[in-house]
Design a protein around this motif. Structure first.
Motif, PDB file in Angstrom:
ATOM      1  N   ILE A   1      56.755  21.551  51.906  1.00  0.00           N
ATOM      2  CA  ILE A   1      57.134  19.993  52.080  1.00  0.00           C
ATOM      3  C   ILE A   1      56.927  19.211  50.877  1.00  0.00           C
ATOM      4  CG2 ILE A   1      57.223  17.833  53.528  1.00  0.00           C
ATOM      5  CD1 ILE A   1      56.783  19.691  55.969  1.00  0.00           C
ATOM      6  N   ALA A   2      55.874  19.384  50.429  1.00  0.00           N
ATOM      7  CA  ALA A   2      55.313  18.554  49.334  1.00  0.00           C
ATOM      8  C   ALA A   2      56.133  18.858  47.991  1.00  0.00           C
ATOM      9  CB  ALA A   2      53.826  18.735  48.830  1.00  0.00           C
ATOM     10  N   ALA A   3      56.415  20.279  47.949  1.00  0.00           N
ATOM     11  CA  ALA A   3      57.224  21.019  46.791  1.00  0.00           C
ATOM     12  C   ALA A   3      58.801  20.134  46.952  1.00  0.00           C
ATOM     13  CB  ALA A   3      57.211  22.365  46.827  1.00  0.00           C
ATOM     14  N   GLY A   4      59.278  20.132  48.301  1.00  0.00           N
ATOM     15  CA  GLY A   4      60.536  19.704  48.355  1.00  0.00           C
ATOM     16  C   GLY A   4      60.600  18.070  48.094  1.00  0.00           C
ATOM     17  N   VAL A   5      59.523  17.220  48.330  1.00  0.00           N
ATOM     18  CA  VAL A   5      59.470  16.083  48.173  1.00  0.00           C
ATOM     19  C   VAL A   5      59.598  15.831  46.651  1.00  0.00           C
ATOM     20  CG1 VAL A   5      57.920  13.917  48.284  1.00  0.00           C
ATOM     21  CG2 VAL A   5      58.380  15.106  50.088  1.00  0.00           C
ATOM     22  N   LEU A   6      58.694  16.561  45.689  1.00  0.00           N
ATOM     23  CA  LEU A   6      58.622  16.671  44.406  1.00  0.00           C
ATOM     24  C   LEU A   6      59.782  16.955  43.807  1.00  0.00           C
ATOM     25  CD1 LEU A   6      56.955  16.309  41.812  1.00  0.00           C
ATOM     26  CD2 LEU A   6      56.233  18.736  41.887  1.00  0.00           C
ATOM     27  N   ALA A   7      60.526  17.933  44.390  1.00  0.00           N
ATOM     28  CA  ALA A   7      61.974  18.402  43.764  1.00  0.00           C
ATOM     29  C   ALA A   7      62.998  17.064  43.903  1.00  0.00           C
ATOM     30  CB  ALA A   7      62.414  19.564  44.341  1.00  0.00           C
ATOM     31  N   HIS A   8      62.620  16.351  45.055  1.00  0.00           N
ATOM     32  CA  HIS A   8      63.858  15.508  45.502  1.00  0.00           C
ATOM     33  C   HIS A   8      63.641  14.336  44.481  1.00  0.00           C
ATOM     34  CE1 HIS A   8      65.562  11.732  47.447  1.00  0.00           C
ATOM     35  NE2 HIS A   8      66.389  12.482  48.129  1.00  0.00           N
ATOM     36  N   PHE A   9      62.192  14.122  44.046  1.00  0.00           N
ATOM     37  CA  PHE A   9      61.858  13.094  43.191  1.00  0.00           C
ATOM     38  C   PHE A   9      62.529  13.380  41.893  1.00  0.00           C
ATOM     39  CE2 PHE A   9      59.030  11.084  39.737  1.00  0.00           C
ATOM     40  CZ  PHE A   9      59.190   9.829  40.293  1.00  0.00           C
TER      41      PHE A   9
ATOM     42  N   PRO B   1      68.105  17.471  51.691  1.00  0.00           N
ATOM     43  CA  PRO B   1      67.061  16.884  52.415  1.00  0.00           C
ATOM     44  C   PRO B   1      66.232  17.775  53.095  1.00  0.00           C
ATOM     45  CG  PRO B   1      69.135  16.605  53.745  1.00  0.00           C
ATOM     46  CD  PRO B   1      69.576  17.361  52.519  1.00  0.00           C
ATOM     47  N   LEU B   2      65.113  17.312  53.597  1.00  0.00           N
ATOM     48  CA  LEU B   2      64.017  18.195  54.417  1.00  0.00           C
ATOM     49  C   LEU B   2      64.816  18.500  55.529  1.00  0.00           C
ATOM     50  CD1 LEU B   2      61.205  18.854  55.190  1.00  0.00           C
ATOM     51  CD2 LEU B   2      60.746  16.895  56.113  1.00  0.00           C
ATOM     52  N   VAL B   3      65.738  17.887  56.214  1.00  0.00           N
ATOM     53  CA  VAL B   3      66.539  18.269  57.508  1.00  0.00           C
ATOM     54  C   VAL B   3      67.066  19.536  57.295  1.00  0.00           C
ATOM     55  CG1 VAL B   3      68.378  17.662  59.066  1.00  0.00           C
ATOM     56  CG2 VAL B   3      66.754  15.928  58.405  1.00  0.00           C
ATOM     57  N   MET B   4      67.581  19.792  56.191  1.00  0.00           N
ATOM     58  CA  MET B   4      68.417  21.217  55.782  1.00  0.00           C
ATOM     59  C   MET B   4      67.358  22.107  55.731  1.00  0.00           C
ATOM     60  SD  MET B   4      70.478  22.360  52.225  1.00  0.00           S
ATOM     61  CE  MET B   4      71.901  21.543  52.679  1.00  0.00           C
ATOM     62  N   SER B   5      66.049  21.908  55.375  1.00  0.00           N
ATOM     63  CA  SER B   5      64.967  23.019  55.381  1.00  0.00           C
ATOM     64  C   SER B   5      64.854  23.372  56.814  1.00  0.00           C
ATOM     65  CB  SER B   5      63.726  22.581  54.517  1.00  0.00           C
ATOM     66  OG  SER B   5      63.865  22.522  53.113  1.00  0.00           O
ATOM     67  N   ILE B   6      64.511  22.385  57.698  1.00  0.00           N
ATOM     68  CA  ILE B   6      64.342  22.455  59.172  1.00  0.00           C
ATOM     69  C   ILE B   6      65.716  23.381  59.670  1.00  0.00           C
ATOM     70  CG2 ILE B   6      64.115  21.328  61.215  1.00  0.00           C
ATOM     71  CD1 ILE B   6      62.741  19.175  59.758  1.00  0.00           C
ATOM     72  N   PHE B   7      66.961  23.165  59.232  1.00  0.00           N
ATOM     73  CA  PHE B   7      67.942  23.576  59.426  1.00  0.00           C
ATOM     74  C   PHE B   7      67.861  25.307  59.627  1.00  0.00           C
ATOM     75  CE2 PHE B   7      72.222  25.573  58.411  1.00  0.00           C
ATOM     76  CZ  PHE B   7      73.058  25.321  59.425  1.00  0.00           C
ATOM     77  N   PHE B   8      67.416  25.634  58.225  1.00  0.00           N
ATOM     78  CA  PHE B   8      67.382  26.976  57.939  1.00  0.00           C
ATOM     79  C   PHE B   8      66.207  27.607  58.696  1.00  0.00           C
ATOM     80  CE2 PHE B   8      69.743  25.916  54.144  1.00  0.00           C
ATOM     81  CZ  PHE B   8      70.910  26.572  54.247  1.00  0.00           C
TER      82      PHE B   8
ATOM     83  N   VAL C   1      55.419  30.614  56.542  1.00  0.00           N
ATOM     84  CA  VAL C   1      56.130  29.487  56.886  1.00  0.00           C
ATOM     85  C   VAL C   1      56.524  28.686  55.578  1.00  0.00           C
ATOM     86  CG1 VAL C   1      56.608  27.612  58.408  1.00  0.00           C
ATOM     87  CG2 VAL C   1      55.207  29.594  59.168  1.00  0.00           C
ATOM     88  N   SER C   2      57.786  28.426  55.454  1.00  0.00           N
ATOM     89  CA  SER C   2      58.353  27.577  54.232  1.00  0.00           C
ATOM     90  C   SER C   2      59.086  26.260  54.911  1.00  0.00           C
ATOM     91  CB  SER C   2      58.908  28.329  53.166  1.00  0.00           C
ATOM     92  OG  SER C   2      59.470  27.482  52.082  1.00  0.00           O
ATOM     93  N   LEU C   3      58.914  25.236  54.394  1.00  0.00           N
ATOM     94  CA  LEU C   3      60.153  24.192  54.671  1.00  0.00           C
ATOM     95  C   LEU C   3      60.486  23.633  53.123  1.00  0.00           C
ATOM     96  CD1 LEU C   3      58.351  22.191  57.662  1.00  0.00           C
ATOM     97  CD2 LEU C   3      60.486  23.444  57.780  1.00  0.00           C
ATOM     98  N   GLY C   4      60.573  24.339  52.450  1.00  0.00           N
ATOM     99  CA  GLY C   4      61.136  24.057  51.014  1.00  0.00           C
ATOM    100  C   GLY C   4      62.357  24.691  50.677  1.00  0.00           C
ATOM    101  N   GLN C   5      62.934  25.268  51.741  1.00  0.00           N
ATOM    102  CA  GLN C   5      64.236  26.064  51.267  1.00  0.00           C
ATOM    103  C   GLN C   5      65.360  25.197  50.788  1.00  0.00           C
ATOM    104  OE1 GLN C   5      64.029  29.028  51.257  1.00  0.00           O
ATOM    105  NE2 GLN C   5      66.050  29.983  51.435  1.00  0.00           N
ATOM    106  N   ALA C   6      65.390  24.053  51.249  1.00  0.00           N
ATOM    107  CA  ALA C   6      66.463  23.044  50.724  1.00  0.00           C
ATOM    108  C   ALA C   6      66.002  22.737  49.384  1.00  0.00           C
ATOM    109  CB  ALA C   6      66.438  21.667  51.573  1.00  0.00           C
ATOM    110  N   ALA C   7      64.774  22.623  49.039  1.00  0.00           N
ATOM    111  CA  ALA C   7      64.381  22.296  47.585  1.00  0.00           C
ATOM    112  C   ALA C   7      64.930  23.366  46.705  1.00  0.00           C
ATOM    113  CB  ALA C   7      63.069  22.017  47.553  1.00  0.00           C
ATOM    114  N   PHE C   8      64.590  24.619  47.023  1.00  0.00           N
ATOM    115  CA  PHE C   8      64.958  25.734  46.139  1.00  0.00           C
ATOM    116  C   PHE C   8      66.746  25.773  46.028  1.00  0.00           C
ATOM    117  CE2 PHE C   8      60.983  27.622  48.071  1.00  0.00           C
ATOM    118  CZ  PHE C   8      60.161  26.886  46.833  1.00  0.00           C
ATOM    119  N   MET C   9      67.298  25.517  47.035  1.00  0.00           N
ATOM    120  CA  MET C   9      68.896  25.591  46.937  1.00  0.00           C
ATOM    121  C   MET C   9      69.146  24.368  45.972  1.00  0.00           C
ATOM    122  SD  MET C   9      70.087  26.009  50.678  1.00  0.00           S
ATOM    123  CE  MET C   9      72.010  25.814  50.486  1.00  0.00           C
TER     124      MET C   9
END
Length: 346
Positions: free
Chosen positions: A132-140, A252-259, A71-79
């Motif tokens: 999610i932590a990876a996504g937060v780091l990418a956003h930072f 945003p994280l919402v995009m990862s949830i979307f996918f 399970v991954s919630l970092g798809q938006a970060a990779f995009m």
């Protein structure tokens, strides 16, 4: 020679289209895809391009979550990594879109491998939190590495070019995004017919048993993260070329949830599920918006009723989870079986 539904060789069993009927439907679909931009208006072309981008990203996430069980919630970060890589290369080196997209996918792939390192020790909810932590780091990084990413102001992207023509509208961009998405889908479909794909499925079904059988968990999990992130990076690059402006808030994280929702609604572990889920998640809000626009209500009432679209959309997702947990792909297979048996079914 075939005996019933059996196949006499491994090559025949692994074929992507193994019957004349399937090849005929594939040909019809290809013809429709070619004809669509000549019949559709700008609005539907815009949606078609957006759907194609979402399908490409959902296919990558389905490979990781649906086929490998991670399970991954970092798809938006990779995009976002892929999009920013494309934007920087386009602005500084003015490269062709093809190496830019490959570089965007490669950058996201390297980051995906790093994010996937904890996958040997943690899984399920804990792995989702790690992504999610990876996504937060990418956003930072997107927000504060101003010299490269432009900070909160983001970056603008020049339109992609093909044969000296700027792909600066939906009609022209369609001829880039749809072939790329088709290639990515064919890649996933073929990968699942190889030893690597079967190892992914074994890890998903029972990782300890797979390891006992000789499947090395960490290399295959990292490979799944790498391929999934590559797909997300390419989709992010297409996103950058399509919208031609990106900011940290674009991913945003919402995009990862979307996918993730698209994969669940469409059907995990199937290529068709990636397509149907992305189409559903992209088009249903637009359809609800059109329905609300057709209703004979005043402007103030429409403003108050605007949250209804979100409520209906969420309710549809919940209903799918309750009544058809295997998603839209299972509904499609059930419909096909019904027509195969008609008129003899009871």
């Amino acid at each position: 020679m075939r005996i019933g539904a059996a196949k006499e060789s491994y090559a025949a069993d692994a074929a992507l289209f193994d019957t004349p009927t399937q090849r005929a439907w594939a040909t019809i679909l290809a013809v429709l895809l070619v004809a669509f931009p000549f019949a559709a208006n700008e609005y539907w072309l815009y949606l078609a391009c957006l759907v194609a981008i979402n399908i490409a990203s959902a296919a990558g996430l389905n490979l990781l979550t649906g086929y490998t069980g991670l399970v991954s919630l970092g798809q938006a970060a990779f995009m976002g990594i892929g999009a920013y890589t494309v934007a920087v290369l386009q602005a500084r080196f003015n490269l062709h879109f093809l190496p830019n997209l490959l570089a965007g996918g490669a950058a996201a792939m390297l980051c995906g491998i790093l994010v996937g390192l904890p996958s040997l020790r943690v899984k399920g909810l804990y792995l989702a939190i790690a992504t999610i932590a990876a996504g937060v780091l990418a956003h930072f990084i997107f927000s504060h590495w101003t010299a490269v990413t432009g900070g909160t102001g983001g970056l603008t992207v020049k339109p992609a070019q093909a044969f000296g023509i700027d792909l600066d509208n939906s009609f022209r961009f369609y001829w880039l995004v749809v072939p790329v998405t088709v290639l990515l889908l064919v890649g996933v479909a073929n990968l699942m017919r190889t030893r690597i794909g079967r190892a992914f499925i074994a890890i998903r079904d029972r990782d300890i048993s797979a390891e006992v059988l000789g499947i090395r968990l960490l290399p295959y999990k990292l490979l799944s993260f790498a391929i999934s992130s590559f797909y997300a990076g390419v989709a992010g690059g297409l996103f950058a070329y399509f919208f031609r402006a990106i900011t940290p808030e674009s991913f945003p994280l919402v995009m990862s949830i979307f996918f993730l929702a698209a994969v669940i609604v469409g059907g995990m572990g199937t290529v068709l599920g990636s397509i149907l889920g992305a189409v559903f998640m992209t088009l249903v809000p637009e359809v609800l918006k059109l329905v609300m626009g057709w209703l004979p209500i005043s402007g103030n009432t429409a403003l108050y009723l605007s949250p209804v679209r979100t409520i209906v959309f969420g309710a549809l997702i919940v209903l799918f989870l309750i009544f058809e947990p295997h998603g839209l792909a299972e509904l499609w297979h059930r419909l096909r079986r019904t027509f195969h048996l008609w008129p003899f079914r009871t």
